[in-house]
Enzyme design. Sequence first.
Site, PDB file in Angstrom:
ATOM      1  N   SER A  76      50.628  42.531  48.452  1.00 32.21           N
ATOM      2  CA  SER A  76      51.436  41.624  49.277  1.00 32.21           C
ATOM      3  C   SER A  76      52.309  40.726  48.412  1.00 32.21           C
ATOM      4  CB  SER A  76      50.533  40.769  50.172  1.00 32.21           C
ATOM      5  OG  SER A  76      49.645  40.022  49.377  1.00 32.21           O
ATOM      6  N   ASP A  77      53.291  40.151  49.079  1.00 35.47           N
ATOM      7  CA  ASP A  77      54.168  39.197  48.396  1.00 35.47           C
ATOM      8  C   ASP A  77      54.666  38.168  49.411  1.00 35.47           C
ATOM      9  OD1 ASP A  77      55.622  38.739  45.702  1.00 35.47           O
ATOM     10  OD2 ASP A  77      57.156  38.428  47.240  1.00 35.47           O
TER      11      ASP A  77
END
Length: 195
Positions: A76-77
């Site tokens: 994720s980011d």
Amino acid sequence: MLEDKFRNHTIILASASPRRQQYFKEMGIPFKVQTIPVDEVYPLDLQGEQISNYLAVLKASQFKDKLKENDILVTSDTVVWHNGKSLAKPQDKSEAVAMLKTLSNDWHQVITSVCFTTPLSQKVVAHKTKVKFKELSEGEIRHYVDHYKPFDKAGGYGIQEWIGLIGIEEIQGSYSNVVGLPTHLVYKTLIAMVD
């Protein structure tokens, strides 16, 4: 039992973030942590959700050919998007102060993209939360940066910390998304993948 749903799969969380790991524990999803460092560089023409999507997929690409048949990799980011610009993790104290000054007395978006990768498929989901800061004084900003050193956080702040408690007036969307993981989307996607 929730654990039974996941017994035939190994969930790999590719994040060193203690906040994301805690959310997985609290959701009752069994997981193991495995991280491979990556340079978080993206094409400059990308905007908002395109940036977080790109980086979540880039982080997953480091695991190419390393996943076993029943593995589900989660990368994720999180991006803080304000006035057409991405505010990444501040490099130092002065950059953190400058970021908080621009966010003061204004709305911004926090966008988290989560990429789910198996040896055969890949799916990316994203959530946007709107956040409104009160007018922050110079003293409040400096107190926060000095005491909490938010250099590992996009936008230079953590909503769960002091600055969030005293400074955030309004939020539209998922709170956990601002912390770094849209838990409702992660849970829904993983349950669909293992069913």
